[in-house]
Design a protein around this motif. Structure first.
Motif, mmCIF file in Angstrom:
data_model
loop_
_atom_site.group_PDB
_atom_site.id
_atom_site.type_symbol
_atom_site.label_atom_id
_atom_site.label_comp_id
_atom_site.label_asym_id
_atom_site.label_seq_id
_atom_site.Cartn_x
_atom_site.Cartn_y
_atom_site.Cartn_z
ATOM 1 N N GLU A 109 -33.675 -16.011 27.309
ATOM 2 C CA GLU A 109 -34.602 -15.754 26.484
ATOM 3 C C GLU A 109 -34.686 -14.642 25.770
ATOM 4 O OE1 GLU A 109 -36.990 -18.290 26.279
ATOM 5 O OE2 GLU A 109 -36.949 -19.552 27.180
ATOM 6 N N LEU A 110 -34.197 -13.306 26.465
ATOM 7 C CA LEU A 110 -34.208 -12.149 25.924
ATOM 8 C C LEU A 110 -33.455 -11.650 24.502
ATOM 9 C CD1 LEU A 110 -34.829 -9.765 29.128
ATOM 10 C CD2 LEU A 110 -36.638 -10.894 27.311
ATOM 11 N N LEU A 111 -32.683 -12.626 24.928
ATOM 12 C CA LEU A 111 -31.171 -12.012 23.183
ATOM 13 C C LEU A 111 -32.123 -13.071 22.421
ATOM 14 C CD1 LEU A 111 -27.775 -12.457 25.226
ATOM 15 C CD2 LEU A 111 -29.007 -10.973 23.897
ATOM 16 N N TYR A 112 -32.302 -14.570 22.186
ATOM 17 C CA TYR A 112 -32.808 -15.508 21.605
ATOM 18 C C TYR A 112 -34.310 -15.179 21.182
ATOM 19 C CZ TYR A 112 -33.619 -18.797 18.459
ATOM 20 O OH TYR A 112 -34.737 -20.136 17.383
ATOM 21 N N GLY A 113 -35.060 -15.036 22.130
ATOM 22 C CA GLY A 113 -36.184 -15.004 21.824
ATOM 23 C C GLY A 113 -37.074 -13.493 20.722
ATOM 24 N N SER A 114 -36.064 -12.179 21.861
ATOM 25 C CA SER A 114 -36.704 -11.321 21.443
ATOM 26 C C SER A 114 -35.309 -10.757 20.080
ATOM 27 C CB SER A 114 -37.088 -10.247 22.465
ATOM 28 O OG SER A 114 -37.706 -10.549 22.676
ATOM 29 N N GLY A 115 -34.509 -11.104 20.487
ATOM 30 C CA GLY A 115 -32.860 -10.173 18.999
ATOM 31 C C GLY A 115 -32.423 -9.119 19.850
ATOM 32 N N LEU A 116 -32.452 -8.879 20.942
ATOM 33 C CA LEU A 116 -32.020 -7.482 21.798
ATOM 34 C C LEU A 116 -30.705 -7.678 21.560
ATOM 35 C CD1 LEU A 116 -33.661 -6.941 25.231
ATOM 36 C CD2 LEU A 116 -35.104 -6.461 23.589
ATOM 37 N N PRO A 159 -16.529 -21.640 22.882
ATOM 38 C CA PRO A 159 -17.815 -20.713 23.080
ATOM 39 C C PRO A 159 -17.272 -19.884 22.046
ATOM 40 C CG PRO A 159 -15.723 -21.999 24.498
ATOM 41 C CD PRO A 159 -16.445 -23.101 23.320
ATOM 42 N N ASP A 160 -16.114 -20.257 21.178
ATOM 43 C CA ASP A 160 -16.009 -18.608 20.359
ATOM 44 C C ASP A 160 -17.213 -18.622 19.122
ATOM 45 O OD1 ASP A 160 -15.777 -20.857 18.953
ATOM 46 O OD2 ASP A 160 -13.581 -20.625 17.883
ATOM 47 N N ARG A 161 -18.388 -19.605 19.221
ATOM 48 C CA ARG A 161 -19.088 -19.739 19.147
ATOM 49 C C ARG A 161 -20.610 -18.983 19.175
ATOM 50 N NH1 ARG A 161 -21.440 -25.036 16.819
ATOM 51 N NH2 ARG A 161 -22.739 -23.865 15.665
ATOM 52 N N VAL A 162 -21.040 -18.802 20.321
ATOM 53 C CA VAL A 162 -21.480 -17.931 20.482
ATOM 54 C C VAL A 162 -21.508 -17.059 21.324
ATOM 55 C CG1 VAL A 162 -23.452 -18.488 22.843
ATOM 56 C CG2 VAL A 162 -22.760 -20.080 21.290
ATOM 57 N N SER A 163 -21.930 -15.436 21.331
ATOM 58 C CA SER A 163 -22.172 -14.294 21.519
ATOM 59 C C SER A 163 -23.277 -13.639 21.566
ATOM 60 C CB SER A 163 -21.244 -13.491 21.157
ATOM 61 O OG SER A 163 -21.319 -13.310 19.722
ATOM 62 N N PRO A 164 -23.881 -13.101 22.546
ATOM 63 C CA PRO A 164 -24.636 -11.731 22.435
ATOM 64 C C PRO A 164 -25.344 -11.514 21.150
ATOM 65 C CG PRO A 164 -23.932 -11.045 24.402
ATOM 66 C CD PRO A 164 -22.536 -12.004 23.548
ATOM 67 N N HIS A 165 -24.465 -11.475 19.866
ATOM 68 C CA HIS A 165 -24.917 -10.851 18.681
ATOM 69 C C HIS A 165 -24.859 -11.989 17.676
ATOM 70 C CE1 HIS A 165 -24.842 -8.719 14.877
ATOM 71 N NE2 HIS A 165 -23.947 -9.544 14.540
ATOM 72 N N VAL A 166 -24.287 -13.169 18.111
ATOM 73 C CA VAL A 166 -24.688 -14.682 17.368
ATOM 74 C C VAL A 166 -26.443 -14.992 17.294
ATOM 75 C CG1 VAL A 166 -24.085 -17.046 17.342
ATOM 76 C CG2 VAL A 166 -22.602 -15.187 17.322
ATOM 77 N N LEU A 167 -26.378 -15.089 18.621
ATOM 78 C CA LEU A 167 -27.989 -15.264 19.282
ATOM 79 C C LEU A 167 -29.062 -14.156 18.756
ATOM 80 C CD1 LEU A 167 -27.544 -16.239 23.009
ATOM 81 C CD2 LEU A 167 -28.421 -17.730 21.413
ATOM 82 N N ARG A 168 -28.877 -13.254 18.429
ATOM 83 C CA ARG A 168 -29.674 -11.964 17.980
ATOM 84 C C ARG A 168 -29.718 -12.311 16.332
ATOM 85 N NH1 ARG A 168 -31.046 -6.659 17.328
ATOM 86 N NH2 ARG A 168 -29.986 -5.337 15.388
ATOM 87 N N HIS A 169 -28.707 -12.556 15.840
ATOM 88 C CA HIS A 169 -28.246 -13.644 14.003
ATOM 89 C C HIS A 169 -29.424 -14.522 14.321
ATOM 90 C CE1 HIS A 169 -27.655 -13.153 10.088
ATOM 91 N NE2 HIS A 169 -26.514 -14.887 10.558
ATOM 92 N N PHE A 217 -31.722 -15.515 16.547
ATOM 93 C CA PHE A 217 -32.988 -15.018 16.648
ATOM 94 C C PHE A 217 -33.934 -14.201 15.081
ATOM 95 C CE2 PHE A 217 -35.151 -10.648 15.950
ATOM 96 C CZ PHE A 217 -36.734 -11.474 17.101
ATOM 97 N N ALA A 218 -32.985 -13.838 14.156
ATOM 98 C CA ALA A 218 -33.573 -13.159 13.257
ATOM 99 C C ALA A 218 -33.316 -13.996 12.150
ATOM 100 C CB ALA A 218 -32.314 -11.827 12.853
ATOM 101 N N THR A 219 -31.989 -15.102 11.464
ATOM 102 C CA THR A 219 -32.476 -16.255 10.973
ATOM 103 C C THR A 219 -33.720 -16.926 10.884
ATOM 104 O OG1 THR A 219 -29.973 -15.871 10.681
ATOM 105 C CG2 THR A 219 -31.243 -18.359 9.933
ATOM 106 N N HIS A 220 -33.871 -17.817 12.069
ATOM 107 C CA HIS A 220 -34.969 -18.699 12.415
ATOM 108 C C HIS A 220 -36.118 -17.798 12.100
ATOM 109 C CE1 HIS A 220 -31.889 -20.540 15.254
ATOM 110 N NE2 HIS A 220 -31.303 -20.552 13.543
ATOM 111 N N LEU A 221 -36.049 -16.542 12.477
ATOM 112 C CA LEU A 221 -37.313 -15.777 12.315
ATOM 113 C C LEU A 221 -38.174 -15.687 10.667
ATOM 114 C CD1 LEU A 221 -37.685 -12.704 14.704
ATOM 115 C CD2 LEU A 221 -38.945 -15.401 14.661
ATOM 116 N N LEU A 222 -36.611 -16.034 10.343
ATOM 117 C CA LEU A 222 -37.350 -16.088 7.939
ATOM 118 C C LEU A 222 -37.071 -16.865 7.424
ATOM 119 C CD1 LEU A 222 -34.106 -13.358 7.529
ATOM 120 C CD2 LEU A 222 -36.284 -12.501 6.909
ATOM 121 N N GLU A 223 -36.087 -17.650 8.172
ATOM 122 C CA GLU A 223 -36.783 -19.335 7.934
ATOM 123 C C GLU A 223 -37.643 -19.907 8.134
ATOM 124 O OE1 GLU A 223 -31.879 -20.933 8.823
ATOM 125 O OE2 GLU A 223 -33.537 -21.348 10.153
ATOM 126 N N GLY A 224 -38.216 -19.288 9.188
ATOM 127 C CA GLY A 224 -39.759 -19.108 9.788
ATOM 128 C C GLY A 224 -41.147 -18.696 8.965
#
Length: 300
Positions: free
Chosen positions: A142-149, A233-243, A245-252
């Protein structure tokens, strides 16, 4: 190469393997580049300043553009790692040569992929009795995807960093810069559920042993979640969730400057890397939102 450089390079390569699942050949190439640079600088790569990196760039002049790009990329990631870990107060990577190669976009996830991750978490939490580790997983994602930490920011959160009555936290990121990060109601609820299982005398929100959860363990946890959700699994990491977060916010429709502030980027150019929104949507945005649309609509 000094013992200090050698130990830090080994730590960085371990992190590189855990974070991105880089191929053995890539890790070996990065290791070779870093060790050669350390040797050239007399074992002082980790503490190199702009002048030292300038000398290193001069040494690379006879190399191909591709080789220089690879070496610069290796060193920039190494210095970013040192800054993230608090081992340097600055990041001198900007002093390294840039031979004009395009910067690759980070990996991202679709909204459907993110939904699958959260569905997997919800299924775990619904088990009776609830496993506290599943509550921890929910708070982490929730914190990684919801806040981009960033991963380093997330694992080192103090126990009471997220307050139930405050929809934001103040973080100190790269270069000691502070920023305000919004925290969603969902994330605060997930944190509250997990924190109930963290002893009041613990310093960290995500404790482990005598310290806090390591970044490597965080990567492992996320990759296991991805595998259970049917995502490679190689598609998911903390940075991927941060990215994501940013991409989906921009799309919104989020404002780029607001996103820059939330991500903690000193330069808006860094944030612009996250603007790989589909061309079709950008055209639709102009056609629907531009002031001239209303003017043209009113004309007979």
């Amino acid at each position: 190469m000094t013992g200090g450089d050698a130990a830090l390079i080994d730590r960085f390569l371990e992190m590189l393997a855990a974070e991105s699942g880089a191929a053995a050949n890539t890790i070996a190439a990065y290791g070779s580049d870093l060790r050669l640079a350390s040797t050239f600088l007399g074992g002082a790569l980790a503490t190199a300043d702009d002048a030292a990196l300038g000398r290193l760039g001069d040494e690379w002049r006879a190399l191909s553009r591709a080789s220089v790009a690879r070496k610069s990329a290796a060193l920039r990631r190494f210095f970013a790692f040192l800054a993230d870990e608090g081992l340097r107060a600055d990041d001198p990577g900007a002093a390294l040569p840039r031979p004009g190669t395009a910067r690759a976009l980070p990996k991202t996830l679709s909204r459907a992929d993110v939904d699958r991750l959260f569905a997997g978490i919800a299924e775990r939490i619904a088990r009776v009795p609830t496993d506290p580790n599943d509550l921890r997983l929910a708070a982490l994602v929730e914190l990684l995807y919801g806040s981009g930490l960033r991963a380093s920011e997330l694992v080192s959160l103090p126990r009471n960093a997220v307050a139930p009555d405050r929809p934001f936290i103040i973080l100190k990121g790269k270069g000691g810069r502070e920023r305000l990060v919004p925290i969603s109601d969902r994330a605060r609820a997930a944190v509250a559920a997990w924190r109930a299982h963290v002893a009041p005398d613990r310093q960290w929100l995500f404790p482990s042993g005598k310290g806090h959860l390591s970044r490597i363990r965080l990567y492992q946890i996320l990759k296991a979640l991805a595998a259970d959700a049917g995502i490679p699994p190689d598609r998911v990491s903390p940075h991927v969730l941060r990215h994501a977060f940013a991409t989906h916010l921009l799309e919104g429709g989020a404002d780029l400057r607001a996103l820059q502030s939330m991500l903690g980027h000193a330069d808006i150019a860094t944030t612009e890397i996250y603007t790989h929104v589909e061309s079709r949507r950008l055209v639709e945005l102009v056609n629907q939102r531009h002031p001239l649309v209303d003017v043209n609509a009113k004309r007979p």
